[in-house]
Design a protein around this motif. Sequence first.
Motif, PDB file in Angstrom:
ATOM      1  N   GLY A   2       0.825  -1.201   0.000  1.00  0.00           N
ATOM      2  CA  GLY A   2       0.000   0.000   0.000  1.00  0.00           C
ATOM      3  C   GLY A   2       0.857   1.249   0.000  1.00  0.00           C
ATOM      4  N   PHE A   3       1.898   1.215   0.785  1.00  0.00           N
ATOM      5  CA  PHE A   3       2.789   2.365   0.842  1.00  0.00           C
ATOM      6  C   PHE A   3       3.473   2.596  -0.499  1.00  0.00           C
ATOM      7  N   LEU A  30       2.390   1.657  -3.402  1.00  0.00           N
ATOM      8  CA  LEU A  30       1.385   2.084  -4.368  1.00  0.00           C
ATOM      9  C   LEU A  30       1.104   3.577  -4.198  1.00  0.00           C
ATOM     10  N   ALA A  31       0.899   3.977  -2.939  1.00  0.00           N
ATOM     11  CA  ALA A  31       0.630   5.392  -2.657  1.00  0.00           C
ATOM     12  C   ALA A  31       1.805   6.235  -3.138  1.00  0.00           C
ATOM     13  N   ASP A  32       3.014   5.716  -2.916  1.00  0.00           N
ATOM     14  CA  ASP A  32       4.218   6.422  -3.327  1.00  0.00           C
ATOM     15  C   ASP A  32       4.248   6.606  -4.835  1.00  0.00           C
ATOM     16  N   ARG A  42       1.744   6.631  -6.901  1.00  0.00           N
ATOM     17  CA  ARG A  42       0.668   7.461  -7.434  1.00  0.00           C
ATOM     18  C   ARG A  42       0.773   8.906  -6.958  1.00  0.00           C
ATOM     19  N   ASN A  43       1.743   9.193  -6.126  1.00  0.00           N
ATOM     20  CA  ASN A  43       1.916  10.549  -5.628  1.00  0.00           C
ATOM     21  C   ASN A  43       2.743  11.355  -6.624  1.00  0.00           C
ATOM     22  N   ALA A  44       2.501  12.669  -6.637  1.00  0.00           N
ATOM     23  CA  ALA A  44       3.244  13.501  -7.586  1.00  0.00           C
ATOM     24  C   ALA A  44       4.738  13.480  -7.263  1.00  0.00           C
ATOM     25  N   GLY A  45       5.065  13.682  -5.982  1.00  0.00           N
ATOM     26  CA  GLY A  45       6.463  13.615  -5.569  1.00  0.00           C
ATOM     27  C   GLY A  45       6.664  12.352  -4.767  1.00  0.00           C
ATOM     28  N   GLY A  46       7.778  11.694  -4.922  1.00  0.00           N
ATOM     29  CA  GLY A  46       8.008  10.445  -4.210  1.00  0.00           C
ATOM     30  C   GLY A  46       8.339  10.691  -2.741  1.00  0.00           C
ATOM     31  N   PHE A  47       8.332   9.592  -1.964  1.00  0.00           N
ATOM     32  CA  PHE A  47       8.583   9.712  -0.532  1.00  0.00           C
ATOM     33  C   PHE A  47      10.011  10.155  -0.256  1.00  0.00           C
ATOM     34  N   GLY A  65      10.668  13.618  -1.148  1.00  0.00           N
ATOM     35  CA  GLY A  65       9.945  14.575  -0.318  1.00  0.00           C
ATOM     36  C   GLY A  65      10.478  14.677   1.089  1.00  0.00           C
TER      37      GLY A  65
END
Lengths: 450, 288
Positions: free
Chosen positions: B44-45, B47-49, B51-56, B59
């Motif tokens: 999940g993390f 996937l969220a990463d 689909r996010n504009a900037g990566g974890f 960021g």
Amino acid sequence: MTAIADIPALSRQKDAATALLARKRLVAFAAPVVILAYFVYLFFAFDIPDLLERARMDNAAVLVADSYSHKTHITHDNRTGGLSIAIEGENKGTYPEGMTPDFVTLTGESTARVVLTAGENAEIDGPTLRYTVPGYGTVTATVEGREILLETPDGAVPDWISAGSSRVTISGKGGRASVTRARTEVFRYSFGWELFWFTLDSPFYGKLPTELLRLALSGDRVVADKSNLAAIVHDVWNNAMWRHKDVLWAIFETVLMAFLGTMGAAIVALPLAFLAARNFTPVAAARFGVRRLFDFVRGVDGLIWTIILSRAFGPGPLTGSLAILLTDTGSFGKMFSEALENVDNKQIEGIASTGAKPLQRYRFGVIPQITPVLLSQVLYYLESNTRSATIIGAITGGGIGLLLTQAIITQKDWEEVAYYIILIIAMVMVMDWFSGWLRRRLIAGDESGR
Amino acid sequence: MTETALGHDAESPKLREAYTAMTRTRQMYGGIVLIVFVAMMTSGFMLADSRNAGGFWGGILNIFIFPGEVVSEAAEKVALLPALMVKFFPSLIETVNIAAASTLVGALAAIVLSLLSTRGLARFPRLIPLFRRLMDISRAVPEIVVALVLIFVLGGGPVPAMIAIAFHTTGALGKLFSEVNENASLKPIEGLASVGASWTQRMLLGVVPQVAPNWLSYALLRFEINIRASAILGFVGSGGIGYDLKNAFSWGQGRYDEVAAIFILLFLTIVFFDQLSSHYRNKLVGKS
């Protein structure tokens, strides 16, 4: 017989009781008065009179009508010529050549008759529009050079027609029409969400469910390289009008934000909660520090965290998850540490007496005692965070919250707004039911000796 | 005695075996649940990463840039902050007013709905499921949905936010209130009924005194939550301090002193009302 007043102790009690009753009576009268006074204050503070003046009830009417019906635009382009029929006037809802809804009859290259509801009908004849209202007659509007000429049966302009030199709008009971120099257009409202399953370019458009079922089961392929069932699913899934794929992804993203945020917060908060609990951390300074950290994270609030994080991570589900994670770490930390302070020491001693090491003591002596509290709080937050994730999505740009704000900002796709609202409510209710079910299962399981 | 003891002895290896087998299955289940959970979290993390504009990882390094800018600018113009706080104080009052009004309206509606949907107290026992579903639905509606729709009809300002929060509060408090009502003793109500009291009188004189402290304590907790909600809704378009924050924020650099002032105001308000409400809640529930 002695009078009550003669006994000092009783008389004092009587006085106290009378005073209490008087106070209660005062509160009973004062509370409604205070509430009423507050509402009067709010009436002026929120400027209700001005609000009532500004309220756009016509907007509300459009919103309600659009949410359960759709309109079809029949348009004649007065500059380039040519007639087009489109649902909601959108490109992806345009009827292909040779296909018309049953209320439109094409009578020529640029002429069409439209049967509206309430007995009204309209006729487009090139740039000329003839709108017939039963019991009133036919209104004719046409483009003459740079002017738009309006002709009514009695020569007067009724209030449901707005006439200007550059635009004439007719709002009848059964439809609407407008004539500008650029286009002559008739709008007809029909019940239901049109094109919800199949768009007009799909071979399955307009088929009944039974026909679809038969097609799905039959071997004759409608689309060459796919089985019928796959083609049906593909056409629904990729519906350009309702974007089912994007919408379901958005719902999933919102739930994902809530899940990652809540669970992440619980994982971060648990070890910190041990540091904040009096019976596990004897060092007062550490306890104080961790507790203030919880207070700070909670006090800064989801809104500010969202703004700060969206600066660093950009829009998307990760930002939302982290915002939820940060805020809830504070709430969880506070609740978990309170639960930890209430654990029964006897169980820990019992485990310790068998020679367990500290980690084992925590695992078998402490964790089983706090799991019910922990789980029920986490699951409760999971449901409530699904709602927060919708709002956070609207701020950072992610999930169903974003789709909802976009659909509302365009101010015309109200049927999509209605669809999203229904989906959001369903999503929250499912999460509510799911978290309740899980809570009952897990906590009941715990009591039976796990 | 000896027989039972012997019988016990004969059975005990079987018992022990069954017990260890049970423990092993439990441990296995626990392990599986743990593995599934960890897999869900990591995937999940990721996937969220993705689909996010900037990566974890990009960021996380920038996370202090924006707060740093705000703090440094606020530090430069620290003399201006008190004046700015005074400037934004009316909006803050509006935010608190939105929260208070919506809590009040929501709680009043919740009282009526919860009384109508509690078994034993309901005025129309047949309609209990209807009122329960009403509460479920209003609880499930996120505030933003109602607020955005109402902004379209009523225009911006505090009222759409107030109605939106009140709507959700009705459902949320209604559920808690009806749980409280279920524990109320029916004896006073029977007593009142026997002297011919109407339903309203029975509720006001028989139920309300029993449950008022718990109702108040839940309403206070809601008030705390609603202050946060009203700040957020302001950011989305209704009035209050959230709206000012959004404006100050969109001016960009150079106006971060305003952002800082609003952050401070909001933080202090939330902490203040948190403390206030938890103090009174402890008092109320301790008393009852």
